[in-house]
Design a protein around this motif. Sequence first.
Motif, PDB file in Angstrom:
ATOM      1  N   PHE A   1       0.850  -1.171   0.105  1.00  0.00           N
ATOM      2  CA  PHE A   1      -0.222   0.001  -0.103  1.00  0.00           C
ATOM      3  C   PHE A   1       0.818   1.263  -0.087  1.00  0.00           C
ATOM      4  CE2 PHE A   1      -4.222  -1.409   2.094  1.00  0.00           C
ATOM      5  CZ  PHE A   1      -4.264  -2.407   1.051  1.00  0.00           C
ATOM      6  N   VAL A   2       0.200   2.172  -0.312  1.00  0.00           N
ATOM      7  CA  VAL A   2       0.820   3.652   0.188  1.00  0.00           C
ATOM      8  C   VAL A   2       0.600   3.850   1.334  1.00  0.00           C
ATOM      9  CG1 VAL A   2       0.354   6.115  -0.094  1.00  0.00           C
ATOM     10  CG2 VAL A   2      -0.061   4.630  -2.248  1.00  0.00           C
ATOM     11  N   VAL A   3       1.715   4.081   2.253  1.00  0.00           N
ATOM     12  CA  VAL A   3       1.737   4.084   3.738  1.00  0.00           C
ATOM     13  C   VAL A   3       2.561   5.583   4.069  1.00  0.00           C
ATOM     14  CG1 VAL A   3       2.447   3.159   5.661  1.00  0.00           C
ATOM     15  CG2 VAL A   3       1.796   1.573   3.637  1.00  0.00           C
ATOM     16  N   ALA A   4       1.736   6.424   4.822  1.00  0.00           N
ATOM     17  CA  ALA A   4       2.201   7.695   5.084  1.00  0.00           C
ATOM     18  C   ALA A   4       1.636   8.259   6.272  1.00  0.00           C
ATOM     19  CB  ALA A   4       1.988   8.681   3.786  1.00  0.00           C
ATOM     20  N   THR A   5       2.440   9.061   6.945  1.00  0.00           N
ATOM     21  CA  THR A   5       1.809   9.974   8.144  1.00  0.00           C
ATOM     22  C   THR A   5       1.714  11.291   7.483  1.00  0.00           C
ATOM     23  OG1 THR A   5       4.228  10.217   8.947  1.00  0.00           O
ATOM     24  CG2 THR A   5       2.973   8.780   9.862  1.00  0.00           C
ATOM     25  N   ALA A   6       0.664  11.959   7.377  1.00  0.00           N
ATOM     26  CA  ALA A   6       0.342  13.041   6.605  1.00  0.00           C
ATOM     27  C   ALA A   6       0.590  14.214   7.669  1.00  0.00           C
ATOM     28  CB  ALA A   6      -0.999  13.080   6.357  1.00  0.00           C
ATOM     29  N   GLY A   7       1.539  15.173   7.379  1.00  0.00           N
ATOM     30  CA  GLY A   7       1.637  16.433   8.098  1.00  0.00           C
ATOM     31  C   GLY A   7       0.467  17.306   7.760  1.00  0.00           C
ATOM     32  N   PRO A   8       0.354  18.410   8.337  1.00  0.00           N
ATOM     33  CA  PRO A   8      -0.762  19.165   8.377  1.00  0.00           C
ATOM     34  C   PRO A   8      -0.766  19.694   6.788  1.00  0.00           C
ATOM     35  CG  PRO A   8       1.112  20.376   9.338  1.00  0.00           C
ATOM     36  CD  PRO A   8       1.287  18.879   9.420  1.00  0.00           C
ATOM     37  N   ASP A   9       0.100  20.096   6.109  1.00  0.00           N
ATOM     38  CA  ASP A   9      -0.060  20.551   4.716  1.00  0.00           C
ATOM     39  C   ASP A   9      -0.635  19.515   3.712  1.00  0.00           C
ATOM     40  OD1 ASP A   9       1.073  23.141   4.669  1.00  0.00           O
ATOM     41  OD2 ASP A   9       2.854  22.106   5.482  1.00  0.00           O
ATOM     42  N   LEU A  10      -0.187  18.193   3.900  1.00  0.00           N
ATOM     43  CA  LEU A  10      -0.595  17.034   3.093  1.00  0.00           C
ATOM     44  C   LEU A  10      -2.207  16.744   3.441  1.00  0.00           C
ATOM     45  CD1 LEU A  10      -0.333  14.805   1.104  1.00  0.00           C
ATOM     46  CD2 LEU A  10       0.739  13.440   2.861  1.00  0.00           C
ATOM     47  N   GLU A  11      -2.345  16.879   4.732  1.00  0.00           N
ATOM     48  CA  GLU A  11      -3.625  16.365   5.273  1.00  0.00           C
ATOM     49  C   GLU A  11      -4.785  17.282   4.764  1.00  0.00           C
ATOM     50  OE1 GLU A  11      -6.187  15.504   9.128  1.00  0.00           O
ATOM     51  OE2 GLU A  11      -4.230  16.413   9.411  1.00  0.00           O
ATOM     52  N   SER A  12      -4.327  18.559   4.552  1.00  0.00           N
ATOM     53  CA  SER A  12      -5.134  19.709   3.871  1.00  0.00           C
ATOM     54  C   SER A  12      -5.545  19.404   2.557  1.00  0.00           C
ATOM     55  CB  SER A  12      -4.460  21.092   4.271  1.00  0.00           C
ATOM     56  OG  SER A  12      -4.267  21.413   5.340  1.00  0.00           O
ATOM     57  N   ILE A  13      -4.634  18.990   1.815  1.00  0.00           N
ATOM     58  CA  ILE A  13      -4.777  18.639   0.440  1.00  0.00           C
ATOM     59  C   ILE A  13      -5.513  17.451   0.386  1.00  0.00           C
ATOM     60  CG2 ILE A  13      -3.788  17.982  -1.708  1.00  0.00           C
ATOM     61  CD1 ILE A  13      -1.163  19.672  -0.544  1.00  0.00           C
ATOM     62  N   LEU A  14      -5.353  16.467   0.894  1.00  0.00           N
ATOM     63  CA  LEU A  14      -6.162  15.136   1.129  1.00  0.00           C
ATOM     64  C   LEU A  14      -7.593  15.267   1.455  1.00  0.00           C
ATOM     65  CD1 LEU A  14      -3.565  12.408   2.716  1.00  0.00           C
ATOM     66  CD2 LEU A  14      -4.026  13.056   0.168  1.00  0.00           C
ATOM     67  N   ALA A  15      -7.868  16.131   2.491  1.00  0.00           N
ATOM     68  CA  ALA A  15      -9.174  16.205   2.733  1.00  0.00           C
ATOM     69  C   ALA A  15     -10.059  17.216   1.811  1.00  0.00           C
ATOM     70  CB  ALA A  15      -9.208  17.122   4.131  1.00  0.00           C
ATOM     71  N   ALA A  16      -9.164  18.220   1.315  1.00  0.00           N
ATOM     72  CA  ALA A  16      -9.897  19.173   0.142  1.00  0.00           C
ATOM     73  C   ALA A  16     -10.352  18.374  -1.113  1.00  0.00           C
ATOM     74  CB  ALA A  16      -8.965  20.262  -0.237  1.00  0.00           C
ATOM     75  N   ARG A  17      -9.316  17.549  -1.350  1.00  0.00           N
ATOM     76  CA  ARG A  17      -9.630  16.422  -2.881  1.00  0.00           C
ATOM     77  C   ARG A  17     -10.670  15.743  -2.537  1.00  0.00           C
ATOM     78  NH1 ARG A  17      -4.000  14.167  -4.854  1.00  0.00           N
ATOM     79  NH2 ARG A  17      -5.640  13.463  -6.234  1.00  0.00           N
ATOM     80  N   GLY A  18     -10.664  15.217  -1.182  1.00  0.00           N
ATOM     81  CA  GLY A  18     -11.460  14.196  -0.960  1.00  0.00           C
ATOM     82  C   GLY A  18     -13.092  14.414  -0.908  1.00  0.00           C
ATOM     83  N   ALA A  19     -13.255  15.791  -0.458  1.00  0.00           N
ATOM     84  CA  ALA A  19     -14.412  16.552  -0.244  1.00  0.00           C
ATOM     85  C   ALA A  19     -14.840  17.102  -1.768  1.00  0.00           C
ATOM     86  CB  ALA A  19     -14.368  17.425   0.812  1.00  0.00           C
ATOM     87  N   GLY A  20     -13.982  17.063  -2.413  1.00  0.00           N
ATOM     88  CA  GLY A  20     -14.307  17.842  -3.877  1.00  0.00           C
ATOM     89  C   GLY A  20     -14.282  19.380  -4.039  1.00  0.00           C
ATOM     90  N   ALA A  21     -13.233  19.887  -3.075  1.00  0.00           N
ATOM     91  CA  ALA A  21     -13.341  21.369  -3.280  1.00  0.00           C
ATOM     92  C   ALA A  21     -12.442  21.770  -4.394  1.00  0.00           C
ATOM     93  CB  ALA A  21     -12.479  21.961  -1.820  1.00  0.00           C
ATOM     94  N   ASP A  22     -11.373  21.155  -4.615  1.00  0.00           N
ATOM     95  CA  ASP A  22     -10.826  21.544  -6.002  1.00  0.00           C
ATOM     96  C   ASP A  22     -11.794  21.507  -7.278  1.00  0.00           C
ATOM     97  OD1 ASP A  22     -11.020  18.702  -5.767  1.00  0.00           O
ATOM     98  OD2 ASP A  22      -9.116  18.446  -6.683  1.00  0.00           O
ATOM     99  N   GLU A  23     -12.481  20.446  -7.254  1.00  0.00           N
ATOM    100  CA  GLU A  23     -13.528  20.464  -8.549  1.00  0.00           C
ATOM    101  C   GLU A  23     -14.333  21.601  -8.304  1.00  0.00           C
ATOM    102  OE1 GLU A  23     -13.195  18.449 -11.061  1.00  0.00           O
ATOM    103  OE2 GLU A  23     -11.377  17.534 -10.167  1.00  0.00           O
ATOM    104  N   TYR A  24     -14.870  21.638  -7.195  1.00  0.00           N
ATOM    105  CA  TYR A  24     -15.988  22.747  -7.086  1.00  0.00           C
ATOM    106  C   TYR A  24     -15.374  24.130  -7.508  1.00  0.00           C
ATOM    107  CZ  TYR A  24     -19.772  25.926  -4.933  1.00  0.00           C
ATOM    108  OH  TYR A  24     -20.391  26.750  -4.885  1.00  0.00           O
ATOM    109  N   SER A  25     -14.126  24.332  -7.077  1.00  0.00           N
ATOM    110  CA  SER A  25     -13.289  25.557  -7.538  1.00  0.00           C
ATOM    111  C   SER A  25     -13.206  25.633  -9.001  1.00  0.00           C
ATOM    112  CB  SER A  25     -12.045  25.735  -6.591  1.00  0.00           C
ATOM    113  OG  SER A  25     -11.375  26.680  -7.338  1.00  0.00           O
ATOM    114  N   ARG A  26     -12.888  24.446  -9.339  1.00  0.00           N
ATOM    115  CA  ARG A  26     -12.672  24.638 -10.922  1.00  0.00           C
ATOM    116  C   ARG A  26     -13.948  24.648 -11.869  1.00  0.00           C
ATOM    117  NH1 ARG A  26     -10.614  19.955 -11.168  1.00  0.00           N
ATOM    118  NH2 ARG A  26      -8.274  20.612 -10.935  1.00  0.00           N
ATOM    119  N   GLU A  27     -15.031  24.011 -11.373  1.00  0.00           N
ATOM    120  CA  GLU A  27     -16.332  24.247 -12.025  1.00  0.00           C
ATOM    121  C   GLU A  27     -16.806  25.578 -11.974  1.00  0.00           C
ATOM    122  OE1 GLU A  27     -18.880  20.989 -10.771  1.00  0.00           O
ATOM    123  OE2 GLU A  27     -17.323  19.383 -11.618  1.00  0.00           O
TER     124      GLU A  27
END
Length: 460
Positions: free
Chosen positions: A116-142
């Motif tokens: 697997f991908v195995v990682a401890t996510a620091g705050p910057d990476l966690e911010s990106i993962l959560a935003a992508r998982g919630a679709g914020a990047d797609e909402y911003s684009r659309e």
Amino acid sequence: MRETLKSVGIDIGTSTTQLVISHLTLENRASPFTVPRVAITEREIVYRSAIHFTPLLSDTVIDADGVRAIVGSEYQKAGLRREEVETGAVIITGETARKENARTVLAALSEFAGDFVVATAGPDLESILAARGAGADEYSREHRCKVLHFDIGGGTSNLALYDNGVLLDTDCLDIGGRLLKLDDEGRVVYRSPVLAPWSGLLPALGQRVEAADLTPLIDAMTEVLEKAVPKDVKALSFSGGVADCMWEPPSDWRAFGDIGPLLGPALRRRLEGAGYTLVRGAETIRATVVGAGAHSVEVSGSTIHCREVAFPLKNLPVLRLTQGEEAGDAETLAAAVEKKLSRYADQEGLSQVALALTGEMSPPYRRVAELARGLRAGLEPLCTAGYFPVVVVERDMAKVLGQAMGGSPLLCLDGVSAREGDYLDIGAPVAGGSVLPVVVKTLAFSNSVPGGERRERRDL
């Protein structure tokens, strides 16, 4: 190429641990005779685990055996055998990533997550993962707008700012629903050290409290979150357990033994009153990876510059330079690289990463030399931390770029297309050293539409 994989996503957060099983379809969207561009085109979630409280031995130690038992029991409930799982991801996030034995916990899950991908996510990476998982990047684009995404969990609030789908910045605030914990009778049993600046607003340990007693603390937290919004941003999106409470708070605010059910509604009232557009994430408490797709490529040894590298290299997170950043001079490029490095830092500091770029068609040597100077300078903090530069280029220039960068250990390879947020496994050279095997792992998220019909509720 079209391939379907069975994938698992495991998220170990400050408050909760959960697991998702999905079927992912991968397709190569590149034209013939070009570098493969494999994308996840379909996602079917076939099993969602219960949401478990993350087991802790103390305020600073995760219960590794407890986490392992949770994952094992969910595999059994799903009727899943380890040998059926082809790929996936295990991510430790939030305050949990700061625990002193976070990497030990990852090792304890090895039988469930061998490749697997195995990682401890620091705050910057966690911010990106959560935003992508919630679709914020797609909402911003659309919607062609700026969107600030808040992922408000048990211990932290992670922020990611997008403009037309492009990440501009990240931040992390020590605000979350489980920084104050209560027992069944409403007595305070835990106060996080990060609440020290608000000591005058905190109830005493052992004190029995009503909702009104916590209003000053809740108001202070929501004020800080509102002040984090840039003046030119009007759309805000949300994920995390507290986001569920913004829209569907439990009837009893003590239901989860924390202040999330008070924090969520108070934040919504404040922000709606200030005129912001609020967008509930496509996923909230599960705004994390649902797994990872993986595909293999073979890179010709004649296009590689490799010096004193010990193979294999596993789970290297990819930092992707934009073409605009690549086009800058050495100083501009170095600054861009150094800024990106911090996204993959955890409580133990920087991690080994792979830097990906497009490269240029037949560049003059002076341009290669300037690119090499910028990359070497930007990656210097990584070398200081005990790691070494790994550079992945799409176009055919890795050998000359590596020679221009100099130093050892060093690995430059081309013929690989990797995006920001992908992970790489790089094996030892085979076929007499003429071929380097590379596996590109792409994190997969839910493809729901933000603000759409809810499919999950917080069920603890």
